[in-house]
Design an enzyme around this catalytic site. Sequence first.
Site, PDB file in Angstrom:
ATOM      1  N   ASP A 225       0.842  -1.193   0.000  1.00 35.14           N
ATOM      2  CA  ASP A 225       0.000   0.000   0.000  1.00 35.14           C
ATOM      3  C   ASP A 225       0.880   1.246   0.000  1.00 35.14           C
ATOM      4  OD1 ASP A 225      -2.444   1.739   0.745  1.00 35.14           O
ATOM      5  OD2 ASP A 225      -3.271  -0.283   0.716  1.00 35.14           O
ATOM      6  N   HIS A 263      -3.734   5.735   3.602  1.00 21.42           N
ATOM      7  CA  HIS A 263      -4.450   4.516   3.225  1.00 21.42           C
ATOM      8  C   HIS A 263      -3.777   3.271   3.773  1.00 21.42           C
ATOM      9  CE1 HIS A 263      -6.408   1.492   0.598  1.00 21.42           C
ATOM     10  NE2 HIS A 263      -7.409   2.343   0.636  1.00 21.42           N
ATOM     11  N   SER A 429     -11.530  -1.971  -1.100  1.00 25.92           N
ATOM     12  CA  SER A 429     -10.178  -1.992  -0.548  1.00 25.92           C
ATOM     13  C   SER A 429     -10.204  -1.875   0.964  1.00 25.92           C
ATOM     14  CB  SER A 429      -9.338  -0.864  -1.145  1.00 25.92           C
ATOM     15  OG  SER A 429      -9.855   0.383  -0.801  1.00 25.92           O
TER      16      SER A 429
END
Length: 1063
Positions: A225, A263, A429
């Site tokens: 990520d 994120h 996600s």
Amino acid sequence: MIAHPSSFFMSRPFLFALISIHLFYLRSSFEPLIDRIKARNETLTLTETKSGTEESVGIKEEISQRNYIVRFLEYKKAEDHRVYLEDNLRSGGWKWIDRKNPAAAFPTDFGLVSIEDSLRTCLIEEFEKLGLVKDVSIDLSYSRSLLVNEQNRVGAFVDGKKRPGKIFTSMSFSEEGHYTALSNSTISWKRKLTMQRSQVTSLFGAERLWAKGYTGAKVKMAIFDTGIRANHPHFRNIKVGVVLFEERTNWTNEDTLNDNLGHGTFVAGVIAGEDAECLGFAPDTEIYAFRVFTDAQVSYTSWFLDAFNYAIATNMDVLNLSIGGPDYLDLPFVEKVWELTANNIIMVSAIGNDGPLYGTLNNPADQSDVIGVGGIDYNDHIASFSSRGMSTWEIPHGYGRVKPDVVAYGREIMGSKISTGCKSLSGTSVASPVVAGVVCLLVSVIPESNRKNILNPASMKQALVEGAAKLSGPNMYEQGAGRLDLLESYEILKSYQPRASIFPSVLDYMDCPYSWPFCRQPLYAGAMPVIFNTTILNGMGVIGYVEAPPTWHPSDEVGNLLSIHFTYSEVIWPWTGYLALHMQIKEEGAQFTGVIEGNVTVEVYSPSPRGEKGPRRSSTCVLQLKLKVVPTPPRSKRVLWDQFHNIKYPPGYIPRDSLDVRNDILDWHGDHLHTNFHIMFNMLRDTGYFVETLGSPLTCFDARQYGTLLMVDLEDEYFEEEIEKLRDDVVNNGLGLVVFAEWYNVDTMVKMRFFDDNTRSWWTPVTGGANVPALNDLLAPFGIAFGDKILNGDFSIDGEQSRYASGTDIVKFPGGGYVHSFPFLDSSESGATQNILLTSGMTKADSSILGLVEVGGGRVAVYGDSNCLDSSHMVTNCYWLLRKILDFTSRNLKDPVLFSDSVRQDAPLYEDDNQLPSRRTDVNFSIYSAVVGKELICRSDSRFEIWGTKGYGLQVRGRNRRLPGYPIVDLGGGLNSTTERSNMEWAKLRENEKNSFSNKYGKRMDFLGLLNRDELDMPVASQWLIPALVAISGLLLFLSFWRIRQKRRRRRKGSGSGRFANL
């Protein structure tokens, strides 16, 4: 001793001729291979800019060099690969690029090189001639949108312009409201949360496993990520580093390990956070943060390949990848995922946020060896953003697989902020780390000493799908096996013994809507095969084999009316394969009404694990069938859908159908009855029509069995034999023909091109919304042709309002037909990327868009726009029009409005052939076509001739899986195809069971000297027979001449001086 010159030179021309003949045939054998290599390296149409602006000059300089991935057949140190290339490449114009990242300490199977664009073709050919080079691919870049409002959720394209990075869809997002394309309204999903708000961990009962002492301890979790902050207070097991490797690694070109977007931190929090407000599932899991995205949300394939190699080298247990995109033909990436799972790393990935559209699965979640995760809300409804199946790799000749595998909560999930505190996000996600956290928790249930013997990507998927709770509303292509159930999966794993199974394990026509689309249309005799594509999960070993062909076991005598043709993975690797059922009712069941039940069984076995002695493992997989059968419907109720002539992205830039849609410019949803035309399919069934799919040329069906052939939004060419047969079918056999076309304008296609920073090249559409020049060839025998206008506007027929969205016009039509014309805006010359449709200077003129005519014993109807049938970007539907058209073509029922005297065309519409739209001359269309440069696969009814031919094996390019340590395993050109393998090849493959599976850096073996490149489509025997015979003949002739010379030498042995004098 010197041979006599006369005999020597007399033999040379003959030998030269033999060698020439041999090379000629050898070259013809290699042409398919060469074409495939070229196709892989020339996937997109590249055009040079002709503009003289400063911008274009800058782009020319920018594309003077590009980065390429050179894949090798062996794992070695990067320095060794560099030296090998420098020692063996004669040409300059390339430069080795050093990759300074943690993977540099380990062997690698690829290198990154920069190649001058002017030397690209010759250098790539030179690279691929080297014995240790597998292939050369462009270094693709990945890009996604992570944290945006749902209303503005975008992927790779914004307002018609390409964002930096590879084409990737948007992922998680924060939301105050959610816009749904189906209702054109905003729905508030914000939950009224209290101080005792529910934790997502509580919804799955994680506390019960925590109470038993299972918390994810000693489980290595790789998170690919945006990184994570060091010493984040929410995590127990993130350290600066240890002796062998670091927990935080950076694979980008930015010099930081931190997460500046939030994120990656959020995903880690869902998996292993320990803050009371946003608990993770496995707080003791060891988090390994792989920073593969920059702050601009861009990544490159080479970064992923290095990071994947590092994950393999450091023995990760689980890997979460909350990204996805439509390009399943990025072979270096896809094959590295296969290698990753083959090394027993369980990968979990988001299925995509392109819902509620069908056919929008994202890669790598659509791969069978990956756990693909969809999203639901807290009411157990499929989240509108969650992508739907089926997989589209297998189209047009086969049928897609069921995905997602499971669904999990993905709306308003709480996770960690960058520094401290919690926040909520939504998206698949977010659902993906929910499942990844559950997987980490389940892995810790198995004692560490026995984990690798029990747990693998297949056994974990078995536990998840078998334990999942099936939801009552959604179908299998929306929910997969159902909602994740942690406790049920725990019970399965507690007593798990390695075995193989089939997913889905049941096909029940009585179970609607879950079994949609199968439950919507019963079987009947004389129909095209109905294909059900299942996945074989082999928990016994990374490689497995099908012992014998699958068997159908009917529960009673009636079951013998069912005929099943099976296509399947004879070799199952890594961990998974496919089993496809091609089902038909025998002719003797033409009047049968009822239910057929029974089981399909298939025996699967795996060799003993590496380093172990003992018998092989074997297992019997069972698939339960419960099928509804009705009598064969009358011809007038049967509609045949042409799937064969559809082309989609990938591999080429196939543009969208509606030019008003500017954030999704690619046609990648499959164009199948059960993907973006699924609403139309349901409408036709509700109307009483039976719709069958043709996955082969028009020469492959019996027109006397069908009322109408339905051709919608088609991009491929047509064989001459197809054109001739269709004319005969309509004129002499009474077949109805319905064509829904799309826009086609060369100038607009050129203006739609964009510069892609991934491939550092120009992308230009290979065709329009439909291939109008090809359709005009097909319709020429009927005196019908489409033009190149791009028409937009609203119109009304009999009170029905419709939108004509980027459709084309009819410019040729026979007299005596009925033609409907309306005033529309022609935007063809304004270009597709400029929104000037309402510019005051443009005037509306009447354009013909709908034509209906009787031709001989049949009837033809054409319409210039398919958007009103396509649920992807539909403004208004025209199902009412399709019903009226089918009434005419199938039953000769003429609607009084469509056939009023006011629209009757006494004189023909005429356009000179020279004025019709022309094909582009700068596109090698054979790369994308199943027709151009291909052989016609059948000339009669495909129900009886298609099996065993290439009819189900032309679509997927480069899909032959490579097994490290084993010969090349050809799974066929498509996932629903079987290849006739020679006995010798199969025997060699079985013999290799005795060999151990190669280690993670083992050499990959070659087969027939092709160095792991794609096998040729043709059977091996026919491929090499002629060159082999020529070579043997040449050798025998050479030996004969040699023996003659030897005899002459012996006879002249005593007179050597005389011979030298003659010289």
